[in-house]
Design a protein around this motif. Structure first.
Motif, short mmCIF file in Angstrom:
data_model
loop_
_atom_site.label_atom_id
_atom_site.label_comp_id
_atom_site.label_asym_id
_atom_site.label_seq_id
_atom_site.Cartn_x
_atom_site.Cartn_y
_atom_site.Cartn_z
N GLY A 223 -7.61 6.82 -6.53
CA GLY A 223 -7.18 8.17 -6.89
C GLY A 223 -8.22 8.90 -7.72
O GLY A 223 -8.44 10.10 -7.54
N LEU A 224 -8.87 8.18 -8.64
CA LEU A 224 -9.91 8.80 -9.45
C LEU A 224 -11.11 9.23 -8.61
O LEU A 224 -11.72 10.26 -8.88
CB LEU A 224 -10.36 7.83 -10.55
N VAL A 225 -11.47 8.45 -7.59
CA VAL A 225 -12.57 8.84 -6.71
C VAL A 225 -12.21 10.13 -5.98
O VAL A 225 -13.02 11.07 -5.90
CB VAL A 225 -12.90 7.71 -5.72
N LEU A 226 -11.01 10.19 -5.42
CA LEU A 226 -10.58 11.43 -4.75
C LEU A 226 -10.61 12.60 -5.71
O LEU A 226 -11.08 13.70 -5.35
CB LEU A 226 -9.17 11.24 -4.18
N TYR A 227 -10.12 12.38 -6.91
CA TYR A 227 -10.07 13.47 -7.90
C TYR A 227 -11.47 13.90 -8.31
O TYR A 227 -11.78 15.10 -8.33
CB TYR A 227 -9.28 13.04 -9.12
N GLY A 228 -12.33 12.95 -8.63
CA GLY A 228 -13.67 13.29 -9.08
C GLY A 228 -14.49 13.98 -8.01
O GLY A 228 -15.18 14.98 -8.28
N VAL A 229 -14.43 13.48 -6.79
CA VAL A 229 -15.18 14.10 -5.70
C VAL A 229 -14.64 15.50 -5.40
O VAL A 229 -15.39 16.46 -5.25
CB VAL A 229 -15.14 13.22 -4.44
N PHE A 307 -5.84 21.77 -9.31
CA PHE A 307 -5.73 21.72 -7.85
C PHE A 307 -6.40 20.46 -7.28
O PHE A 307 -6.05 20.03 -6.19
CB PHE A 307 -6.35 22.97 -7.23
N ALA A 308 -7.35 19.90 -7.99
CA ALA A 308 -7.98 18.66 -7.52
C ALA A 308 -6.97 17.52 -7.42
O ALA A 308 -7.26 16.48 -6.80
CB ALA A 308 -9.14 18.26 -8.44
N LEU A 309 -5.79 17.67 -8.01
CA LEU A 309 -4.72 16.68 -7.88
C LEU A 309 -4.02 16.78 -6.52
O LEU A 309 -3.24 15.87 -6.17
CB LEU A 309 -3.69 16.86 -9.00
N PHE A 310 -4.27 17.83 -5.77
CA PHE A 310 -3.60 18.03 -4.49
C PHE A 310 -3.87 16.88 -3.52
O PHE A 310 -2.92 16.27 -2.99
CB PHE A 310 -4.03 19.39 -3.92
N PRO A 311 -5.14 16.52 -3.22
CA PRO A 311 -5.36 15.38 -2.33
C PRO A 311 -4.90 14.06 -2.94
O PRO A 311 -4.54 13.13 -2.21
CB PRO A 311 -6.87 15.40 -2.09
N VAL A 312 -4.92 13.97 -4.27
CA VAL A 312 -4.43 12.75 -4.92
C VAL A 312 -2.94 12.59 -4.65
O VAL A 312 -2.46 11.48 -4.40
CB VAL A 312 -4.72 12.80 -6.43
N ARG A 349 -3.63 31.70 -7.70
CA ARG A 349 -2.18 31.60 -7.56
C ARG A 349 -1.79 30.53 -6.55
O ARG A 349 -0.76 29.86 -6.70
CB ARG A 349 -1.59 32.96 -7.17
N GLN A 350 -2.63 30.36 -5.53
CA GLN A 350 -2.30 29.37 -4.50
C GLN A 350 -2.68 27.96 -4.93
O GLN A 350 -2.11 26.99 -4.42
CB GLN A 350 -2.98 29.72 -3.18
N GLU A 351 -3.59 27.82 -5.87
CA GLU A 351 -3.89 26.49 -6.39
C GLU A 351 -2.63 25.87 -7.00
O GLU A 351 -2.31 24.71 -6.75
CB GLU A 351 -5.00 26.58 -7.44
N ILE A 352 -1.93 26.65 -7.82
CA ILE A 352 -0.71 26.14 -8.45
C ILE A 352 0.38 25.94 -7.40
O ILE A 352 1.11 24.93 -7.42
CB ILE A 352 -0.23 27.11 -9.54
N ALA A 353 0.50 26.87 -6.45
CA ALA A 353 1.56 26.79 -5.46
C ALA A 353 1.39 25.58 -4.54
O ALA A 353 2.36 24.87 -4.24
CB ALA A 353 1.60 28.08 -4.63
#
Length: 778
Positions: A223-229, A307-312, A349-353
């Protein structure tokens, strides 16, 4: 280095624990008896109380950057933990899906800020969106949630928060976004793209290695790799320049600033969709006042970090049903899309949504959540979605409705529940919330009304960009994208449009003279270092993307109809089929495509579809026999091929140029990098132009006006001799003045052409000029 990121904990966290094989697994130990509730309640209460006390103690010191960093971490975790406790969400479920904490915190901060904003004026607080009222409101809501969570009966035998400890050595992926920010700063300062290119290459290697080595890595590290990248790729764009970087975000920045300056948010926003979104008003105002972080930094750094948490989130959903390799591949497929790291970070606005939507789906299909908390958390994220972005909400309602109908149908011939309670709850709450929020509360439903009017007037406009002789399949694959035309054709299209739809515009007779006809002009493209390699990479990416789309659809269909599909995985598949129906409508209909960008719709659709794609890839790898170990390398190669193109790495090394993340020239650079002289000229323009004036700027200049003064009331975007009113005011940006180039769009066609400086010089007065921006009037 044996230090731990958390002070307590003796080993790997819940996310890091290996799963025992079914064969030969030891019998589960008897659960210990639950301690008396009275003995456990102090332990359940004091961490939350300590967190609230820390926020209250640090807010007065928000002028210091260490306090700001600590406050941001506290504000994005403590309220969420309290809400999850009040909703009876088990600790084990939170540890396995930690994005719940951030999503719940955003919901609490938004709700408490809204309550303070609405209750403040009747209580005599003229500016409720200030630090003290917001702190009082957050503390009050926190105490209510703390009291509610204290009465939750603890679940025996569950891991505590000590299990969340992560070794510091596993935090290395977080160095990638820091290096990306440094590369963006060097590129902006004129020091070349060397570091920026190196960071992207490192991100590509890290992502590919995570896929190949996934069976040997813990879930937390994946998860950290996905978030960092993901964050590194996003920051490479958002950290360019001294202002915001992108199109929509320039107008969003003005909305944030105006709300912050007023210290008050009004509910009435007729025909003002931006102003009605709490993700652009109350939420950033609350974060700014509570943490001391400026609106500019929130947009450039904090929102992309959220928003980087989205793929996580997608990865955490996928790992409930798939092996580590294919779960991380599901999240990585989102990370490598340019829509994820280039487009969406320019739409705050779409990052949060989108994050709220991903967490809602994660909650709805979480078998570790009891039925009540599952429905409550999914519904809560639905409400956060409603107040964050309108079109993401409309699409979510359509997806959820399709999933409910499809589940009713599938349950007639497969052993599956007739309905998913969490999906139905999310649908009902989201739909009701949208009807109330966009209707009587804010009056901001004009975009939906406009869409209905366009459908009534023009129909669905199937494949409007289909060229003569072009096949239906080819036109479908091309999509309803805006096509580029030459300057001469654009000039005629714009003149016809103004004559028909804007009769109040009266051009000068001299505009018809041939010497003022528009000429083509495009940013200079470099010589490709290896044109065959660049062409091969482009072709490979196209084939891979189209194949992935087809496989994702096939995976969703098979999982939905397969008899042995687990119930929660079937729900994911049904949500995927719902997204396919919506995507097909947007792809086929020009009217729908004009209402919602199809690339952004595709990214939202990937929440369930990426899981289906990874599942079918895993199923295919299982049939390879002895060649199965090569499947991981093949998946990594596919993802690397996509990323080397979408990140601009191929263009910067073997092609004709890269985007604004890796180059200080080209279309992205000219359009989105805003300079101080340009902002100064735009501010002067906004101060001098009369309210009833007809104002012009091309799409380059439009962003500078948005960033400096917001949108002028009568702004025209076609700066051509035949569309300029005889009494027009014209703003020219650096690209117009220095590079002599303009960009505009009309009637679904875009053009880049030589800025009509000669016509303006001959017939309009130059009333402002600072070398990088000008103002003309007559």
């Amino acid at each position: 280095m044996r230090a731990r990121a958390a002070a307590m904990g003796s080993g790997a966290g819940v996310l890091d624990r290996p799963t025992a094989s079914r064969a030969g697994a030891p019998a589960p130990a008897r659960r210990p008896a639950a301690p008396a509730p009275a003995a456990r309640r102090p332990w359940r209460v004091w961490p939350g109380a300590a967190g609230l006390a820390a926020i209250a103690a640090l807010v007065p010191a928000a002028g210091l950057w260490p306090a700001r960093a600590a406050l941001l971490a506290l504000v994005l975790t403590v309220p969420g933990l309290l809400l999850l406790g009040a909703l009876r969400v088990p600790v084990a479920a939170t540890l396995r899906t930690p994005v719940y904490v951030v999503g719940a915190s955003l919901a609490v901060v938004t709700a408490s800020g809204l309550a303070v904003d609405l209750l403040g004026p009747p209580l005599g607080v003229a500016q409720p969106l200030r630090a003290v009222p917001l702190l009082v409101g957050l503390e009050a809501v926190g105490l209510v949630l703390l009291a509610a969570s204290a009465w939750a009966r603890p679940r025996p035998g569950r891991p505590g928060w000590r299990a969340a400890a992560v070794p510091v050595r596993r935090l290395w992926p977080l160095a990638l976004p820091l290096a990306a920010a440094a590369g963006a700063a060097l590129l902006t300062g004129g020091h070349g793209p060397g570091l920026a290119i190196g960071v992207v290459a490192a991100e590509l290697v890290a992502l590919a290695a995570a896929v190949v080595l996934a069976p040997r890595m813990s879930a937390s590290q994946l998860g950290l790799v996905l978030y960092g990248v993901g964050l590194g790729l996003a920051w490479a764009y958002t950290m360019r320049g001294g202002s915001v970087y992108g199109f929509d975000i320039t107008a969003e920045y003005q909305v944030m600033r105006s709300t912050g300056l007023a210290g008050l948010w009004e509910t009435a926003h007729t025909d003002d969709a931006y102003g009605a979104m709490l993700s652009l008003t109350v939420l950033p105002a609350s974060l700014h006042e509570l943490t001391g972080i400026s609106e500019l930094v929130l947009l450039k750094a904090v929102y992309p970090a959220l928003f980087a948490l989205f793929p996580v989130a997608v990865f955490l959903v996928a790992r409930r049903f798939l092996s580590p390799r294919y779960a991380v591949a599901a999240g990585a497929f989102i990370v490598v899309q340019s829509y994820f790291f280039q487009q969406i970070p320019a739409i705050a606005r779409q990052e949060i949504a989108l994050l709220a939507f991903a967490i809602a789906v994660a909650a709805a299909v979480d078998r570790r959540l009891p039925r009540g908390p599952r429905m409550a958390l999914a519904a809560t994220m639905g409400l956060l979605l409603v107040v964050s972005h309108y079109t993401t909400t409309y699409l979510a309602i359509a997806i959820l409705a399709c999933a409910v109908v499809l589940q009713l149908a599938v349950s007639t011939f497969r052993p599956a529940p007739r309905v998913s309670g969490a999906v139905v709850a999310a649908l009902l709450v989201t739909a009701a919330g949208a009807a109330l929020w966009y209707g009587p509360v804010t009056g901001s439903s004009s975009n939906l009304a406009d869409f209905q009017e366009r459908v009534a007037a023009r129909g669905l406009q199937p494949l409007p960009n289909r060229e003569p002789g072009q096949g239906i399949l080819q036109s479908y694959l091309q999509g309803n994208t805006t096509s580029a035309v030459g300057a001469a054709e654009y000039q005629e299209l714009a003149a016809e449009d103004y004559a028909k739809n804007r009769p109040f515009v009266i051009p000068l007779p001299a505009a018809e003279q041939p010497r003022y006809d528009l000429r083509d002009s495009r940013p200079a493209a470099g010589q490709a270092a290896a044109p065959r390699v660049a062409g091969a990479l482009d072709g490979a990416e196209l084939v891979i993307q189209q194949a992935a789309n087809a496989l994702a659809a096939l995976g969703a269909l098979v999982l939905a109809l397969r008899r042995r599909t687990p119930p929660f995985l079937r729900t994911v598949a049904l949500l995927g089929l719902g997204t396919l129906a919506v995507l097909a409508a947007i792809r086929l209909s020009g009217t729908a495509a004009n209402a919602y960008n199809q690339e952004r719709a595709f990214l939202q659709a990937l929440v369930p579809l990426a899981v289906g794609l990874a599942w079918i890839a895993q199923a295919g790898a299982g049939r390879l026999g002895r060649l199965r170990p090569l499947a991981g390398a093949a998946v990594a190669l596919v993802l690397a091929t996509i990323l080397v193109n979408t990140s601009g790495l191929a263009g910067a090394t073997v092609g004709t140029g890269a985007g604004g993340n890796l180059a200080a020239e080209g279309e992205d650079h000219e359009r989105f990098l805003i300079t101080e002289p340009e902002l100064a000229g735009a501010a002067w323009f906004g101060a001098q132009v009369p309210d009833d004036a007809v104002v012009y700027a091309d799409r380059y200049g439009q962003l500078r006006l948005f960033a400096a003064v917001g949108q002028p009331p009568r702004l025209m975007l076609d700066v051509t001799p035949r569309t300029l009113d005889q009494h027009a005011w014209v703003y020219a940006s650096r690209t117009n003045v220095v590079d002599g180039r303009a960009r505009s769009q009309n009637s679904g066609r875009s053009a880049v052409y030589a800025f009509p400086a000669r016509f303006l010089g001959d017939h309009y007065d130059r009333v402002y000029d600072n070398g990088e921006s000008r103002v003309h009037r007559r």
